[in-house]
Design a protein around this motif. Structure first.
Motif, PDB file in Angstrom:
ATOM      1  N   GLU A 291      18.880 -41.783  -0.920  1.00  0.00           N
ATOM      2  CA  GLU A 291      19.690 -41.244  -2.011  1.00  0.00           C
ATOM      3  C   GLU A 291      21.155 -41.151  -1.606  1.00  0.00           C
ATOM      4  OE1 GLU A 291      20.119 -37.068  -4.420  1.00  0.00           O
ATOM      5  OE2 GLU A 291      18.079 -37.771  -3.986  1.00  0.00           O
ATOM      6  N   LEU A 292      21.405 -40.812  -0.332  1.00  0.00           N
ATOM      7  CA  LEU A 292      22.784 -40.749   0.159  1.00  0.00           C
ATOM      8  C   LEU A 292      23.468 -42.099  -0.010  1.00  0.00           C
ATOM      9  CD1 LEU A 292      25.108 -39.313   1.707  1.00  0.00           C
ATOM     10  CD2 LEU A 292      24.031 -40.134   3.818  1.00  0.00           C
ATOM     11  N   PHE A 293      22.775 -43.180   0.377  1.00  0.00           N
ATOM     12  CA  PHE A 293      23.379 -44.501   0.217  1.00  0.00           C
ATOM     13  C   PHE A 293      23.642 -44.803  -1.255  1.00  0.00           C
ATOM     14  CE2 PHE A 293      22.773 -48.913  -0.992  1.00  0.00           C
ATOM     15  CZ  PHE A 293      23.898 -49.475  -0.392  1.00  0.00           C
ATOM     16  N   CYS A 294      22.686 -44.507  -2.120  1.00  0.00           N
ATOM     17  CA  CYS A 294      22.870 -44.768  -3.549  1.00  0.00           C
ATOM     18  C   CYS A 294      24.084 -44.020  -4.089  1.00  0.00           C
ATOM     19  CB  CYS A 294      21.621 -44.366  -4.330  1.00  0.00           C
ATOM     20  SG  CYS A 294      20.214 -45.482  -4.107  1.00  0.00           S
TER      21      CYS A 294
ATOM     22  N   PHE B  32      26.899 -46.731  -5.291  1.00  0.00           N
ATOM     23  CA  PHE B  32      26.823 -46.903  -6.739  1.00  0.00           C
ATOM     24  C   PHE B  32      27.586 -45.830  -7.507  1.00  0.00           C
ATOM     25  CE2 PHE B  32      22.915 -49.039  -5.203  1.00  0.00           C
ATOM     26  CZ  PHE B  32      23.147 -50.300  -5.738  1.00  0.00           C
ATOM     27  N   ARG B  33      27.692 -44.625  -6.958  1.00  0.00           N
ATOM     28  CA  ARG B  33      28.320 -43.527  -7.710  1.00  0.00           C
ATOM     29  C   ARG B  33      29.715 -43.174  -7.205  1.00  0.00           C
ATOM     30  NH1 ARG B  33      22.668 -41.712  -7.285  1.00  0.00           N
ATOM     31  NH2 ARG B  33      21.735 -41.891  -9.376  1.00  0.00           N
TER      32      ARG B  33
ATOM     33  N   ALA C 102      10.875 -46.193  -3.728  1.00  0.00           N
ATOM     34  CA  ALA C 102      12.284 -45.878  -3.974  1.00  0.00           C
ATOM     35  C   ALA C 102      12.821 -46.570  -5.222  1.00  0.00           C
ATOM     36  CB  ALA C 102      13.121 -46.270  -2.757  1.00  0.00           C
ATOM     37  N   ARG C 103      11.943 -47.093  -6.058  1.00  0.00           N
ATOM     38  CA  ARG C 103      12.382 -47.841  -7.235  1.00  0.00           C
ATOM     39  C   ARG C 103      13.156 -46.946  -8.211  1.00  0.00           C
ATOM     40  NH1 ARG C 103      11.287 -52.477 -10.150  1.00  0.00           N
ATOM     41  NH2 ARG C 103      11.278 -52.280 -12.431  1.00  0.00           N
ATOM     42  N   GLU C 104      12.620 -45.782  -8.526  1.00  0.00           N
ATOM     43  CA  GLU C 104      13.259 -44.928  -9.529  1.00  0.00           C
ATOM     44  C   GLU C 104      14.637 -44.440  -9.093  1.00  0.00           C
ATOM     45  OE1 GLU C 104      12.379 -44.602 -12.628  1.00  0.00           O
ATOM     46  OE2 GLU C 104      10.745 -45.993 -12.155  1.00  0.00           O
ATOM     47  N   PRO C 105      14.819 -43.982  -7.842  1.00  0.00           N
ATOM     48  CA  PRO C 105      16.178 -43.603  -7.422  1.00  0.00           C
ATOM     49  C   PRO C 105      17.170 -44.764  -7.512  1.00  0.00           C
ATOM     50  CG  PRO C 105      14.559 -42.732  -5.888  1.00  0.00           C
ATOM     51  CD  PRO C 105      13.819 -43.645  -6.810  1.00  0.00           C
TER      52      PRO C 105
END
Length: 476
Positions: A281-284, A288-289, A455-458
């Motif tokens: 999640e940290l990488f996402c 991306f954010r 990890a698809r949904e995150p």
């Protein structure tokens, strides 16, 4: 606490550093002349990565040559060693495989320099009066290519600190080191004839100047701390301004252990999964954010603090000198590639690849098809469990991906090596090189934690935010 190797043995200190450009250039030039002569005598023709016909003697020879190069870079430290690390990233696209493997071992696992070498830097930057406020351990707790870290304690309140000291002469030697190293690669004949390494070395130069800017690193440390202030899964050290300058960075000491430590490895699956979810999640969030990515996935930068309960486990984030900003158009285009691969939408993948310079209008359909197929293979962990593309051997009973059992990075490495032989291949844009370094680090971390995660949904949620525009890019 002394700098130690993986087995806990104390590393011997380097007593002197070659800091003057001339002596550093001379050391590397001598190395290059010797290596070039040996390679000419060896008279190999099949030296490039991806050639299956190389025999073991050829492999051994290039491994020895690369090891000699790596050893000398390690002794010189500074920007030339960091440049060797960067070349291990870019080199996967044009260096012999043996050279890439050896250069990748330069990842900051080096002996420290003696206290007498770095003490003058500390005194010049902080002054003796300020230094008297601290008790500093003269043995380094960690050593890297551009500087080393010492434990310290503030006498007034006992606050535990980490003092990162830049090696003397590092910033001044960057230009000379880059020029010498580029000549060295030519002399050792490790690169394909005619390959223009100018763009590669321009990027390495820019990265080096960024990493010797401790004020910038301090700023990124604060920005990450602010972003993660409300998330108790993460710990970011606090910058102590009173003891920080452009060449010295002081932060709070945060207790931690390596992901490979028994304390982490003996955790049950649920707790390891919880840490893995947080890491992914940290990488996402970063890419991306936020558009702000710490691009160095070295395990020394991602540590763990294990509590009594799962809720008390923390990921300790260290060293933000390699942080890169990604503009929103790049993030959006890259998101097209990922989303297109997940949806098996060839047109979307190609559109995103062309937007960031990975592909161009002149490439034939066969080259585009090969690229799309590679992208679709890379997103294997994020396929629905019931998809025909999902490998049942890599899924647990609940359909979660078993990251520790997967050889996906090696499979993709072979595919990338094959594609690199294409006449349509070119070294990817620099943003891609450093982004993919971090992506590889995410996979390796989840594999080392032996996570079993879907990890698809995150990922889908992060892609949605990237396209929706609700996430504000830090780079804007």
């Amino acid at each position: 606490m002394a700098s130690r190797d993986e087995g806990g043995r104390k590393k011997s200190s380097i007593v002197t550093l070659k800091t003057k450009p001339f002596e550093r250039s001379l050391a590397l030039t001598r190395l290059g002349v010797g290596a070039g002569a040996k390679i000419m005598a060896h008279s190999l023709t099949n030296i490039f990565r991806g050639e299956i016909s190389r025999d073991s003697a050829n492999r051994d020879f290039y491994e020895r040559q690369a090891q000699i190069l790596a050893d000398e870079l390690g002794r010189l430290k500074g920007s030339v060693m960091k440049a060797g690390q960067m070349l291990s990233l870019y080199g996967q696209y044009f260096l012999p495989e043996e050279a890439v493997i050896v250069l990748s071992q330069l990842q900051d696992d080096t002996p420290p320099v003696a206290w007498k070498v770095v003490q003058p830097v500390l005194e010049r930057n902080l002054g003796k009066t300020r230094l008297r406020e601290l008790d500093i351990d003269t043995e380094a707790m960690a050593a890297a290519s551009l500087g080393q870290v010492h434990r310290a304690r503030r006498k007034s309140d006992g606050l535990e600190l980490c003092v990162k000291i830049q090696y003397p002469g590092v910033a001044d030697a960057i230009e000379s080191d880059i020029n010498t190293l580029s000549r060295l690669l030519i002399m050792t004949r490790l690169t394909p004839k005619g390959l223009n390494l100018g763009p590669v070395f321009n990027e390495v130069r820019e990265m080096l100047y960024r990493e010797v800017d401790y004020k910038s690193e301090a700023d990124f440390t604060r920005r990450f701390a602010q972003r993660l202030a409300g998330d108790d899964r993460f710990v970011v050290p606090q910058v102590i301004d009173d003891y920080s300058t452009p060449q010295v960075l002081t932060t709070t000491y945060e207790a931690n252990v390596s992901v490979r430590s028994p304390q982490v490895q003996k955790l049950g699956l649920a707790r390891r999964n919880r840490l893995g979810e947080a890491f992914f999640e940290l990488f996402c969030n970063e890419f991306f954010r936020w558009g702000m990515v710490q691009s160095d996935p070295h395990f020394g930068n991602y540590r763990f603090r294990i509590g009594e309960r799962a809720e008390d486990d923390r990921i300790v984030l260290l060293d933000f000198g390699a942080t890169r900003l990604f503009p929103r158009p790049f993030v959006s285009a890259y998101s097209d590639i990922v989303e297109g691969a997940l949806r098996h939408d060839r047109a979307q993948v190609v559109r995103g690849a062309k937007a960031i310079g990975l592909m161009n209008e002149k490439m034939p359909d066969a080259a585009l098809d090969a690229f799309v197929a590679m992208c679709e293979a890379i997103v294997e962990p994020f396929e629905p469990a019931d998809s025909e593309r999902a490998d049942a051997k890599l899924r647990n009973a609940n359909g979660a991906y078993r990251w520790g059992d997967s050889d996906l990075p090696m499979r993709m490495g072979r595919v990338a090596a094959t594609n690199a032989l294409s006449v349509h291949f070119r070294v990817p844009p620099r943003e891609i090189v450093f982004l993919h370094r971090r992506l590889a680090g995410v996979f390796i971390m989840l594999a080392t934690l032996r996570c079993e995660l879907d990890a698809r949904e995150p990922l889908l949620a992060a892609l949605h935010d990237a396209h929706d525009g609700r996430a504000k890019s830090t780079a804007e």
